[in-house]
Design an enzyme around this catalytic site. Structure first.
Site, PDB file in Angstrom:
ATOM      1  N   GLU A   1     150.269  37.479  95.999  1.00 19.88           N
ATOM      2  CA  GLU A   1     151.071  38.400  96.809  1.00 19.88           C
ATOM      3  C   GLU A   1     150.917  39.833  96.299  1.00 19.88           C
ATOM      4  O   GLU A   1     150.743  40.775  97.084  1.00 19.88           O
ATOM      5  CB  GLU A   1     152.535  37.983  96.763  1.00 19.88           C
ATOM      6  CG  GLU A   1     153.488  38.930  97.473  1.00 19.88           C
ATOM      7  CD  GLU A   1     154.895  38.810  96.921  1.00 19.88           C
ATOM      8  OE1 GLU A   1     155.635  39.807  97.025  1.00 19.88           O
ATOM      9  OE2 GLU A   1     155.248  37.748  96.382  1.00 19.88           O
TER      10      GLU A   1
ATOM     11  N   ASP B   1     149.232  42.707  98.620  1.00 20.48           N
ATOM     12  CA  ASP B   1     149.980  43.902  98.995  1.00 20.48           C
ATOM     13  C   ASP B   1     149.106  45.146  98.868  1.00 20.48           C
ATOM     14  O   ASP B   1     149.082  46.003  99.764  1.00 20.48           O
ATOM     15  CB  ASP B   1     151.217  44.026  98.109  1.00 20.48           C
ATOM     16  CG  ASP B   1     151.986  45.308  98.358  1.00 20.48           C
ATOM     17  OD1 ASP B   1     152.632  45.415  99.417  1.00 20.48           O
ATOM     18  OD2 ASP B   1     151.932  46.214  97.503  1.00 20.48           O
TER      19      ASP B   1
ATOM     20  N   ASP C   1     155.919  37.407 102.195  1.00 19.91           N
ATOM     21  CA  ASP C   1     155.214  37.282 100.912  1.00 19.91           C
ATOM     22  C   ASP C   1     154.014  36.343 101.031  1.00 19.91           C
ATOM     23  O   ASP C   1     152.952  36.599 100.444  1.00 19.91           O
ATOM     24  CB  ASP C   1     156.163  36.757  99.832  1.00 19.91           C
ATOM     25  CG  ASP C   1     157.238  37.764  99.454  1.00 19.91           C
ATOM     26  OD1 ASP C   1     157.115  38.946  99.848  1.00 19.91           O
ATOM     27  OD2 ASP C   1     158.209  37.364  98.777  1.00 19.91           O
TER      28      ASP C   1
ATOM     29  N   GLU D   1     151.088  38.182 102.653  1.00 22.53           N
ATOM     30  CA  GLU D   1     150.410  39.055 101.686  1.00 22.53           C
ATOM     31  C   GLU D   1     149.570  38.229 100.719  1.00 22.53           C
ATOM     32  O   GLU D   1     148.456  38.636 100.347  1.00 22.53           O
ATOM     33  CB  GLU D   1     151.430  39.881 100.913  1.00 22.53           C
ATOM     34  CG  GLU D   1     152.062  40.996 101.735  1.00 22.53           C
ATOM     35  CD  GLU D   1     153.019  41.843 100.925  1.00 22.53           C
ATOM     36  OE1 GLU D   1     153.092  43.060 101.201  1.00 22.53           O
ATOM     37  OE2 GLU D   1     153.689  41.303 100.021  1.00 22.53           O
TER      38      GLU D   1
END
Length: 256
Positions: free
Chosen positions: A38, A42, A111, A114
Site C-alpha cells: 500500500e 500510494d 488501501d 493502492e
C-alpha cells in the site's frame, strides 16, 4: 483463492500471483499483509496520476493540477474504483474484521487498491502500473470538469458570479435549532442583483453555508443565461438602424 476474474477486470495478469494475493490481505488476516505494498502503491499512484494530468490538461496551472490529483487519489475516489472492481469479493480479512463488515469499509478497500498498484509495480515495473492506472482513471476523467473538480459550492458560486461581474453572495445565519451538542444551523444566501434568496441547513455554520451556496448556484446558473439573453436583445434594439424621416418639402421639390 481464484483471482482470474479480478485479473480480468484489472486488465492485467500477474506473472507472480502471490503479489496480488498479498495485496488483498489485510493485517488482521496474517503477517504477510498488504501495508508495505500500500505504501509503495500510494507513491506510484500519485506519480502516475500527476503524469496523466500533466499530459491531458495543458492549460491547468500547478494549483489546479494539485487540486485535481488530490481529489482523484483521495480515499473516496479509490473506494469507488475498488467497488467497481468488486474487491470486496476477494479481500482476505481476519475473522473479527470479517464479522464487523470490514469488506465494506472504504479505508480497507482504498488501501487494497493502492496495494494492487504497488503489486503491479513490483511485478512488471512502472509502465505496467501506469497503464493500469490510466485504464481505471480515463473513464472518470472523461466525465468530470477539471476546472471545478474538488471545489466546494461557495467557491464555485463566487467564481461564477465574478466571471459574470455580479456582486458576491451574502450569507446570514437566521436560526439555530436543537441542543448545544447537536445544533442545526439555518443560513440564508442572497444574490441581490438576481433576486436570489435560498436557505441551507447543516450541523455547522460552514455546512449550512455550503448547502445554501449549492442551491444558490443552481438558481444563478438558470438566471444568468436569461439575463445575458435579455441584455443582448436590448443592445440589438438600441443599435438597430432607425428609418430617417423624410422632409416633406424635399418630396415636393422632387416631384416638380
Amino acid at each position: 483463492m481464484n483471482l482470474d476474474a479480478l485479473q480480468q477486470r484489472l486488465g492485467y495478469r500477474f506473472s507472480k500471483p502471490e503479489l496480488l494475493q498479498q495485496a488483498l490481505t489485510h493485517r488482521s488476516h496474517s503477517a504477510q499483509h498488504n501495508e508495505r505494498l500500500e505504501f509503495l502503491g500510494d507513491s506510484v499512484l500519485n506519480c502516475a496520476v500527476a503524469d496523466m494530468l500533466y499530459g491531458m490538461f495543458g492549460k491547468l496551472d500547478e494549483g489546479d493540477l494539485s487540486r485535481v490529483r488530490a481529489n482523484l487519489v483521495k480515499q473516496q475516489a479509490l473506494y469507488e474504483i475498488a467497488q467497481m472492481l468488486q474487491l470486496s469479493d476477494t479481500l482476505r480479512l481476519g475473522e473479527g474484521e470479517l464479522k464487523s463488515g470490514g469488506f465494506r469499509r472504504p479505508s480497507i478497500l482504498a488501501d487494497a487498491l493502492e496495494a494492487i498498484v504497488g503489486a503491479v509495480f513490483l511485478d512488471a515495473g512502472f509502465d505496467a502500473a501506469r497503464a493500469l492506472i490510466r485504464k481505471l482513471y480515463i473513464p472518470i476523467l472523461e466525465q468530470v470538469d477539471p476546472r471545478t473538480l474538488g471545489k466546494d459550492a461557495k467557491t464555485l458560486l463566487q467564481e461564477y458570479l465574478q466571471g459574470h461581474k455580479i456582486a458576491l453572495p451574502q450569507y446570514n445565519v437566521i436560526a439555530t435549532h436543537g441542543a448545544a451538542h447537536s445544533q442545526q444551523f439555518e443560513v440564508e444566501c442572497t444574490v441581490p442583483k438576481l433576486e436570489v434568496r435560498v436557505f441551507g441547513t447543516g450541523a455547522s455554520r460552514r455546512a449550512a453555508e455550503q448547502a445554501a451556496a449549492k442551491l444558490a448556484l443552481d438558481e444563478v446558473q438558470k438566471l444568468v443565461p436569461q439575463l445575458l439573453k435579455r441584455s443582448r436583445a436590448e443592445r440589438t434594439g438600441k443599435t438597430r438602424k432607425q428609418p430617417v424621416p423624410q422632409d416633406p418639402q424635399l418630396s415636393l421639390r422632387l416631384k416638380e
